[in-house]
Design an enzyme around this catalytic site. Sequence first.
Site, PDB file in Angstrom:
ATOM      1  N   HIS A   1       0.854  -1.194   0.000  1.00  0.00           N
ATOM      2  CA  HIS A   1       0.000   0.000   0.000  1.00  0.00           C
ATOM      3  C   HIS A   1       0.890   1.244   0.000  1.00  0.00           C
ATOM      4  O   HIS A   1       1.956   1.255   0.610  1.00  0.00           O
ATOM      5  CB  HIS A   1      -0.912  -0.012   1.238  1.00  0.00           C
ATOM      6  CG  HIS A   1      -1.980   1.045   1.163  1.00  0.00           C
ATOM      7  ND1 HIS A   1      -1.739   2.352   1.493  1.00  0.00           N
ATOM      8  CD2 HIS A   1      -3.274   0.975   0.774  1.00  0.00           C
ATOM      9  CE1 HIS A   1      -2.850   3.049   1.310  1.00  0.00           C
ATOM     10  NE2 HIS A   1      -3.806   2.239   0.874  1.00  0.00           N
TER      11      HIS A   1
ATOM     12  N   GLU B   1       0.792   3.868   1.618  1.00  0.00           N
ATOM     13  CA  GLU B   1       1.142   4.364   2.964  1.00  0.00           C
ATOM     14  C   GLU B   1       2.296   3.546   3.550  1.00  0.00           C
ATOM     15  O   GLU B   1       3.122   4.070   4.289  1.00  0.00           O
ATOM     16  CB  GLU B   1      -0.105   4.340   3.864  1.00  0.00           C
ATOM     17  CG  GLU B   1      -1.069   5.461   3.483  1.00  0.00           C
ATOM     18  CD  GLU B   1      -2.537   5.163   3.712  1.00  0.00           C
ATOM     19  OE1 GLU B   1      -2.870   4.253   4.492  1.00  0.00           O
ATOM     20  OE2 GLU B   1      -3.374   5.859   3.095  1.00  0.00           O
TER      21      GLU B   1
HETATM   22  C1  PEP Z   1      -6.835   3.074   0.168  1.00  0.00           C
HETATM   23  O1  PEP Z   1      -6.285   3.452   1.188  1.00  0.00           O
HETATM   24  O2  PEP Z   1      -6.512   1.984  -0.328  1.00  0.00           O
HETATM   25  C2  PEP Z   1      -7.854   3.926  -0.418  1.00  0.00           C
HETATM   26  C3  PEP Z   1      -8.232   3.698  -1.642  1.00  0.00           C
HETATM   27  O3  PEP Z   1      -8.354   4.930   0.380  1.00  0.00           O
HETATM   28  P1  PEP Z   1      -9.553   5.936   0.003  1.00  0.00           P
HETATM   29  O4  PEP Z   1     -10.671   5.123  -0.574  1.00  0.00           O
HETATM   30  O5  PEP Z   1      -9.945   6.560   1.328  1.00  0.00           O
HETATM   31  O6  PEP Z   1      -9.014   6.912  -0.963  1.00  0.00           O
END
Ligand code: PEP
Length: 249
Positions: free
Chosen positions: A95, A97
């Site tokens: 991900h 993050e």
């Molecule tokens: C994610 O973190 O994978 C994501 C898509 O977040 P959001 O839908 O909040 O943009």
Amino acid sequence: MRRTLIAGNWKMNGSLASIEALIAGIKTGLSEVDKADMAVCPPFVYIPRVRELIGDAPLALGSQNICDQASGAYTGEISGAMLQEFGCRYAIIGHSERRSLYGETDALIAARFAMALETGITPILCVGETLEQREADVTEQVVGEQLDAVIERSGIESIGQCVIAYEPVWAIGTGKTASPEQAQAVHAFIRGKLAAQHAEVAEKVQILYGGSMNAGNAAELLSQPDIDGGLIGGASLKADDFLAIGKSA
Ligand code: PEP
């Protein structure tokens, strides 16, 4: 024909009380979602409780990461075998993050991916470019390199056993969604790149879109030929919104 998958990434949100309400809410509407498979990826500590709450409802369970090692002195990590014990079918890997805030490299992500497959867990491999990279017109190069790291380690056939999530970093949690055309273009690039190496794998692999997908924009995104579902952050924390995305498949 590829099935649609709608997976919720709860990130570091929730409490024992709120996850109970959320799973109860999702379960009440699951019977109306007939064209998509649904999954939730809670924080690690809530996985056992979510497993119990799901019971035999058609809702798959996933984790938000997985260790690249089988067991041993890896403080803070959770192994594939542990996740298996609690019925995790999926593990989100790479991900943005994890890449940007915790320094996970392509090599580490490839190792986590390999271990997921070794332990029978389906990786949801996240790839995507930053705004800067998009503006510099290197989206395909960035996404291509992220995929290549995994292919070089585990082989092209491993992609047939995973789910890919294209998540433009600039669209995650920002309320700025990629347009259906922008998303489709990158999904088609990914499928084309895979097809050049293995036609069957390319045809089979589910490619999800992630980045501010919600009840209002899901139908149009999901109607694109190479978008096979969504990885949903914020909107997966509200049962009605999450179900509405599933129903729009
Ligand atoms: C994610 O973190 O994978 C994501 C898509 O977040 P959001 O839908 O909040 O943009």
